[in-house]
Design an enzyme around this catalytic site. Structure first.
Site, PDB file in Angstrom:
ATOM      1  N   LYS A 272     -44.910 -29.226  91.284  1.00  0.00           N
ATOM      2  CA  LYS A 272     -45.846 -28.111  91.432  1.00  0.00           C
ATOM      3  C   LYS A 272     -47.223 -28.706  91.663  1.00  0.00           C
ATOM      4  O   LYS A 272     -47.688 -29.534  90.861  1.00  0.00           O
ATOM      5  CB  LYS A 272     -45.820 -27.288  90.141  1.00  0.00           C
ATOM      6  CG  LYS A 272     -46.615 -26.007  90.172  1.00  0.00           C
ATOM      7  CD  LYS A 272     -46.195 -25.146  88.990  1.00  0.00           C
ATOM      8  CE  LYS A 272     -47.092 -23.947  88.802  1.00  0.00           C
ATOM      9  NZ  LYS A 272     -46.631 -23.131  87.662  1.00  0.00           N
TER      10      LYS A 272
ATOM     11  N   ARG B 270     -34.548 -16.805  92.030  1.00  0.00           N
ATOM     12  CA  ARG B 270     -35.351 -15.750  91.396  1.00  0.00           C
ATOM     13  C   ARG B 270     -34.872 -14.381  91.844  1.00  0.00           C
ATOM     14  O   ARG B 270     -34.218 -14.264  92.894  1.00  0.00           O
ATOM     15  CB  ARG B 270     -36.823 -15.885  91.842  1.00  0.00           C
ATOM     16  CG  ARG B 270     -37.393 -17.269  91.696  1.00  0.00           C
ATOM     17  CD  ARG B 270     -38.407 -17.557  92.811  1.00  0.00           C
ATOM     18  NE  ARG B 270     -38.768 -18.984  92.829  1.00  0.00           N
ATOM     19  CZ  ARG B 270     -39.794 -19.498  92.176  1.00  0.00           C
ATOM     20  NH1 ARG B 270     -40.603 -18.713  91.498  1.00  0.00           N
ATOM     21  NH2 ARG B 270     -40.034 -20.786  92.215  1.00  0.00           N
TER      22      ARG B 270
ATOM     23  N   ASP C  34     -40.867 -12.533  91.367  1.00  0.00           N
ATOM     24  CA  ASP C  34     -40.708 -13.919  91.827  1.00  0.00           C
ATOM     25  C   ASP C  34     -40.757 -14.882  90.657  1.00  0.00           C
ATOM     26  O   ASP C  34     -40.447 -16.063  90.808  1.00  0.00           O
ATOM     27  CB  ASP C  34     -41.777 -14.283  92.860  1.00  0.00           C
ATOM     28  CG  ASP C  34     -43.185 -13.962  92.375  1.00  0.00           C
ATOM     29  OD1 ASP C  34     -43.434 -12.795  92.014  1.00  0.00           O
ATOM     30  OD2 ASP C  34     -44.030 -14.875  92.330  1.00  0.00           O
ATOM     31  N   ASN C  35     -41.145 -14.395  89.483  1.00  0.00           N
ATOM     32  CA  ASN C  35     -41.192 -15.255  88.299  1.00  0.00           C
ATOM     33  C   ASN C  35     -40.071 -14.926  87.316  1.00  0.00           C
ATOM     34  O   ASN C  35     -40.202 -15.201  86.122  1.00  0.00           O
ATOM     35  CB  ASN C  35     -42.555 -15.123  87.618  1.00  0.00           C
ATOM     36  CG  ASN C  35     -43.685 -15.633  88.502  1.00  0.00           C
ATOM     37  OD1 ASN C  35     -43.466 -16.468  89.376  1.00  0.00           O
ATOM     38  ND2 ASN C  35     -44.883 -15.135  88.287  1.00  0.00           N
TER      39      ASN C  35
ATOM     40  N   ASP D 127     -42.444 -20.208  85.232  1.00  0.00           N
ATOM     41  CA  ASP D 127     -43.774 -19.976  85.764  1.00  0.00           C
ATOM     42  C   ASP D 127     -44.794 -19.677  84.681  1.00  0.00           C
ATOM     43  O   ASP D 127     -45.086 -18.533  84.357  1.00  0.00           O
ATOM     44  CB  ASP D 127     -43.766 -18.890  86.846  1.00  0.00           C
ATOM     45  CG  ASP D 127     -44.214 -19.493  88.155  1.00  0.00           C
ATOM     46  OD1 ASP D 127     -45.029 -20.430  88.098  1.00  0.00           O
ATOM     47  OD2 ASP D 127     -43.748 -19.061  89.221  1.00  0.00           O
TER      48      ASP D 127
HETATM   49  P1  AMP Z   1     -47.576 -17.680  90.862  1.00  0.00           P
HETATM   50  O1  AMP Z   1     -48.598 -16.667  90.461  1.00  0.00           O
HETATM   51  O2  AMP Z   1     -47.826 -19.059  90.329  1.00  0.00           O
HETATM   52  O3  AMP Z   1     -46.189 -17.223  90.606  1.00  0.00           O
HETATM   53  O4  AMP Z   1     -47.729 -17.855  92.438  1.00  0.00           O
HETATM   54  C1  AMP Z   1     -47.547 -16.796  93.343  1.00  0.00           C
HETATM   55  C2  AMP Z   1     -47.475 -17.323  94.759  1.00  0.00           C
HETATM   56  O5  AMP Z   1     -48.700 -17.942  95.128  1.00  0.00           O
HETATM   57  C3  AMP Z   1     -46.385 -18.355  94.994  1.00  0.00           C
HETATM   58  O6  AMP Z   1     -45.862 -18.144  96.276  1.00  0.00           O
HETATM   59  C4  AMP Z   1     -47.144 -19.656  94.918  1.00  0.00           C
HETATM   60  O7  AMP Z   1     -46.493 -20.682  95.621  1.00  0.00           O
HETATM   61  C5  AMP Z   1     -48.470 -19.273  95.568  1.00  0.00           C
HETATM   62  N1  AMP Z   1     -49.594 -20.130  95.155  1.00  0.00           N
HETATM   63  C6  AMP Z   1     -50.202 -20.172  93.943  1.00  0.00           C
HETATM   64  N2  AMP Z   1     -51.195 -21.085  93.936  1.00  0.00           N
HETATM   65  C7  AMP Z   1     -51.230 -21.658  95.161  1.00  0.00           C
HETATM   66  C8  AMP Z   1     -52.034 -22.660  95.803  1.00  0.00           C
HETATM   67  N3  AMP Z   1     -53.019 -23.288  95.158  1.00  0.00           N
HETATM   68  N4  AMP Z   1     -51.761 -22.957  97.094  1.00  0.00           N
HETATM   69  C9  AMP Z   1     -50.778 -22.338  97.761  1.00  0.00           C
HETATM   70  N5  AMP Z   1     -49.998 -21.384  97.236  1.00  0.00           N
HETATM   71  C10 AMP Z   1     -50.202 -21.031  95.954  1.00  0.00           C
HETATM   72 MG    MG Z   2     -44.409 -17.937  90.709  1.00  0.00          MG
END
Ligand code: AMP
Ligand code: MG
Length: 493
Positions: free
Chosen positions: A119, A189, A258-259, A268
């Site tokens: 990650k 997921r 997605d989580n 996540d």
């Molecule tokens: P999350 O809130 O961590 O579940 O992320 C939601 C979405 O945003 C997922 O598709 C992640 O891969 C994407 N995402 C979160 N942070 C970044 C980042 N810094 N660069 C690119 N994609 C991100």
């Molecule tokens: Mg996520």
């Protein structure tokens, strides 16, 4: 499998078999992590490495740093970014690994299979406007909290390593870049199914469902309706998981579809945190303005997420749409009952009760109401109950609490077990230590601002044995001082 190690280097023990990469092409984009400037290992989970069949000695120094930074791909890995969708705060979006890379699946000497995922490993076709990177603080935070959940006996992804990249990431200010390596039973997921259903290719959807059955529920493949059985089995695991969260005061914070992992692990770690004073409306996440993912709403949200999964499975459950809808609805409406059974069983154990009485639910709810009225610390109230006599904490002196206490004492007498047995049960179900927010922040500040890992290592040590009383003077069991600012957590870090 052979290893690329030189004769004087011990074999690192990688043994990859990449079943996800064999799914139809729509589910992934094959690509390596984006290399980083100067990888440096910050923390490494030796015990986890060993349980995966890896050799910690071979993963020390530059070699290990290069591997866990994604600069050197171990032999047998087939790195990829996963495609998925998801409902984020109720809104459907196409997502995918925007800053993660699945290195492959490590098969342990015992034959278990674990995803090895980075990650913060750079941009992918799913990055949208993101930089694909992560900062050191949030990656260490995921390390601490995921390992704490594991030690509490709660299914979760785990943290194998954190390395810094030698490159800054730009948030509000420049921060030190880092990559977390996490392990998971899988990264399938609810959002992966939503992605397949949204694309509308029935062969892909069936391939994903069959793959999930093989990977997580092999016994169900031969049942009469394997896809309905899949839905029911995923429901069962979510019910059990969310009950366990509630039983230790854990708030996931961003239960988007997605989580939600179909294997039933907590996944996540963004804005998650543990509650101090009991209040079902507790929210820590700075972006959760309406309390959608508040502590007490987690069971309802889990059911909502499962309904999204059910919708994707309809065409597989029955060729007749109406029949499929009624079968899936029948399953989903059973969720609250299933959840309550897990929750009540867990609460009985927290109160030292081994038999069942019809009023046990009310006994628990009355305790919680009392705790809520008095702002009692969730963790410590339960832990203190096992001390036998009424402890000193102020809530224990309140008349409504004293009444409740007498009811509970009477209830304990209506079971065959001696007090000592009940007490032991309570002390193995009520943690003495949880990752208190102020202690987590203290550990992160030392690590990030002063490159001092000792505070985090001490905290991890205590969190690894959450049912042991820490030394009184350590203060690990204490909630934040009343003067502390309200705690806030952040996503997308
Ligand atoms: P999350 O809130 O961590 O579940 O992320 C939601 C979405 O945003 C997922 O598709 C992640 O891969 C994407 N995402 C979160 N942070 C970044 C980042 N810094 N660069 C690119 N994609 C991100
Ligand atoms: Mg996520």
């Amino acid at each position: 499998m052979t290893s690329s190690s030189k004769p004087n280097r011990p074999d690192a023990g990688w043994h990859f078999d990449n079943s996800y990469a064999r799914l139809p092409a729509a589910f992934h984009v094959r690509m390596n992590p984006v290399p980083v400037r100067t990888p440096k290992r910050v923390i490494f989970n030796e015990a986890l490495a060993q349980s995966l069949g890896l050799n910690p000695e071979a993963l020390k120094g530059e070699e290990g740093a290069a591997i866990f930074a994604g600069n050197k791909v171990p032999e047998g890995a087939e790195p990829l970014a996963q495609a998925y969708a998801g409902h984020q705060f109720g809104h459907f979006t196409m997502l995918g690994d925007g800053r993660a890379i699945l290195l492959g699946e490590q098969v342990t000497p015992q034959g278990a299979r674990f995803d090895i995922q980075f990650k913060g490993s750079g941009r992918t076709p799913f990055s949208r406007n993101g930089d694909g990177r992560a900062a050191l603080g949030p990656m260490l935070r995921e390390y601490i909290i995921s390992e704490a959940l594991h030690a509490l006996g709660i299914p979760t992804t785990r943290s194998l390593a954190v390395v810094t990249t030698g490159e800054p990431v730009f948030r509000e200010t420049p921060l030190e870049g880092a990559i977390l390596t996490r392990t998971a039973a899988s990264h399938i997921r609810v959002g992966t199914f939503e992605y397949a259903a949204a694309r509308g290719n029935p062969d892909d959807l069936r391939a994903l469902a069959d793959y999930t059955l093989r990977r997580h529920f092999p016994d169900l493949a031969a049942t009469e309706n394997p896809y309905l059985a899949l839905l029911e089995a995923v429901m069962e695991r979510q019910a059990s998981l969310v009950a366990r969260w509630l039983l230790v005061g854990f708030i996931h914070g961003v239960m988007n579809t997605d989580n939600v992992a179909l294997g039933g692990e907590t996944i996540d770690y963004g804005p998650c945190a543990f509650m101090d004073a009991y209040d079902p409306d507790t929210v820590f996440s700075s972006i959760d303005h309406h309390g959608r993912y508040a502590y007490g709403r987690q069971p309802q949200i889990a059911q909502w997420n499962l309904a999204r999964l059910a919708e994707t499975l309809l065409s597989l459950i029955h060729e007749d749409h109406q029949a499929a809808v009624s079968m899936a609805t029948g399953a989903i409406t059973g969720f609250p009952d299933t959840f309550r059974q897990y929750w009540l069983a867990g609460m009985r154990a927290k109160l030292g009760l081994s038999n069942q009485e019809a009023d046990d639910g009310a006994l628990v709810e009355d305790l919680l109401s009392c705790m809520h009225r008095h702002g009692a610390d969730f963790t410590n109230t339960f832990r203190d109950l096992a001390s036998g006599s009424q402890p000193e904490a102020s809530v224990f002196q309140a008349p409504d609490f004293q009444q409740w206490f007498a009811r509970w004492q009477a209830r304990l007498k209506r079971q065959p077990d001696a007090w000592e047995t009940a007490r032991q049960c309570m002390n193995t179900h009520n943690p003495a230590v949880i990752p208190r927010n102020h202690r987590v922040e203290e550990a992160l500040a030392a690590a990030v601002e002063r490159a001092d890992l000792s505070v985090m290592e001490n905290l991890l040590d205590v969190l690894a044995r959450p049912y042991d009383d820490p030394p009184e003077e350590s203060g690990y069991h204490l909630p934040a001082p009343p003067s502390a600012e309200p705690y806030r957590t952040f996503c997308g870090t």
